[in-house]
Design an enzyme around this catalytic site. Sequence first.
Site, mmCIF file in Angstrom:
data_model
loop_
_atom_site.group_PDB
_atom_site.id
_atom_site.type_symbol
_atom_site.label_atom_id
_atom_site.label_comp_id
_atom_site.label_asym_id
_atom_site.label_seq_id
_atom_site.Cartn_x
_atom_site.Cartn_y
_atom_site.Cartn_z
ATOM 1 N N ASP A 48 43.331 43.094 34.587
ATOM 2 C CA ASP A 48 42.345 42.021 34.449
ATOM 3 C C ASP A 48 41.036 42.583 33.911
ATOM 4 O O ASP A 48 40.394 43.409 34.566
ATOM 5 C CB ASP A 48 42.126 41.358 35.817
ATOM 6 N N ASP A 49 40.643 42.145 32.743
ATOM 7 C CA ASP A 49 39.378 42.566 32.121
ATOM 8 C C ASP A 49 39.366 44.046 31.743
ATOM 9 O O ASP A 49 38.296 44.653 31.638
ATOM 10 C CB ASP A 49 38.158 42.290 33.034
ATOM 11 N N HIS A 233 38.798 43.667 37.345
ATOM 12 C CA HIS A 233 37.831 42.570 37.321
ATOM 13 C C HIS A 233 36.739 42.869 38.352
ATOM 14 O O HIS A 233 37.027 43.317 39.457
ATOM 15 C CB HIS A 233 38.573 41.274 37.670
ATOM 16 N N ASP A 285 44.426 40.945 30.319
ATOM 17 C CA ASP A 285 44.268 39.509 30.044
ATOM 18 C C ASP A 285 43.123 39.178 29.098
ATOM 19 O O ASP A 285 43.091 38.111 28.514
ATOM 20 C CB ASP A 285 44.123 38.718 31.354
HETATM 21 MG MG MG Z 1 40.313 38.558 32.905
#
Ligand code: MG
Length: 461
Positions: A48-49, A233, A285
């Site tokens: 994530d990120d 994240h 993502d």
């Molecule tokens: Mg993300």
Amino acid sequence: MGPARFRFFRACAVLAAAIGLPAGCALRHPTGPPKPDASPNIVIIFADDQGYGDLSCYGHPTIHTPHIDRMAAEGMKLTQFYVASPVCSPSRAALLTGCYPKRVGMHRHVVFPPDDWGLHTDEVTIADLLRERGYATACIGKWHLGHRRGLLPTDQGFDEFFGVPYSNDMSRFHRSESDTYPHALPLMRADTVLEWEPDQHELTRRYTEEAVNFIDRHHGEPFFLYLPHSMPHIPIYASEAFAGRSPRGLYGDVIEEIDWSVGEIRAALERHGLSERTLVVFTSDNGPWLPFKTRGGTAGPLRGGKGSNWEGGQRVPCVVWWPGRVPAGSISRAVTTTMDLLPTIARLTGAPLADRRRIDGHDISALLSGEGGATSPTEAFIYYTSNGEPAGIRRGPWKLLLEAGELYDVEADIGEKWDRAQEHPELVAELRVLAEARDAEITATARPRMSVLEPLFKAGP
Ligand code: MG
């Protein structure tokens, strides 16, 4: 399809394996001999990120990711791989459905705790496709496609869910406005809250243990493991075993723990002799959250990050590993996207797509298996803002940003430094028409998201 039918298909798959037939479809398709590996296991690991530049195999000088690097050395590294949105929820909708977020009504930014909407259950996810083929399916990690009753992973094709329903910062514990922020972060199993505000230092380790446990329980039948990590994240956390290890600081520790997790998944596959029967994809993502400076990641040579339509927002690392099927040490420079995973997996598993709903991704199995002459099936890729407005288009090496009217050759100029629009006015006009036509088609045929009035859980303890 009800649980009883799933159990029947699962039983068929186990029986097929027991009598020496390739598992999954042998008993359900008596008219033709199944292909030797018609039911490969599928593992998708989704950071994530995490930025384009955050892995050592993508050039980071101090973050050490030996397990992901080894996947790349034994498999394929994709260097022009895109997500369909620069933020979490739309990007996840695209990955799981093979569609631009706008096509499935999930384009208007991310799902927040008070929101009553999510991905429509009429959409066909990768998990739906594979469950119909007799696969065991699990989502372990961050969902973020709706958290009201009827919108959870177990409503979207997954037999099992362990994880958090939305982002790890959507929590009164992590909000500067915590006095007024009513929502806490739940850790869930299926549709039950196990804990409120779980210790985030332990999330990566706990997800990994659950994932390995899932493989241990289902190694004798085909399975789909979707492992969307909460990290890196913001707010980022590493467990005690990793904290303080990386010269890159806490962010490096977090990435190195995710890399450890990849190694654990691989070790589980090897322990069960499944390496050559399992496709593993590692990607992210969206790009890095740059305002957080060194607490967030880096897009390496790319411009911009999360939330933007510069390459750093939407071009992410992607490593694909399947010994014997994906050529070792290969690099694909073709334009590919997360939307390609669903049709590719459908092809690899024999899942029928012809009578399904319109999707946007393309089968890239020929590219992944290194077939000579295989090219990108993506003629044009549309960039959307985090709120679902058309922002740009890429065709071949050229990328046009619609609002600014800027044109970049993103193969020669990966950092989007030199606007070439004045040299190519006809190309600018042509790409603009093409982008508008594509967006108009998607808009005209878009399907709705799903709203659910009844909350599944209260805001917090
Ligand atoms: Mg993300």
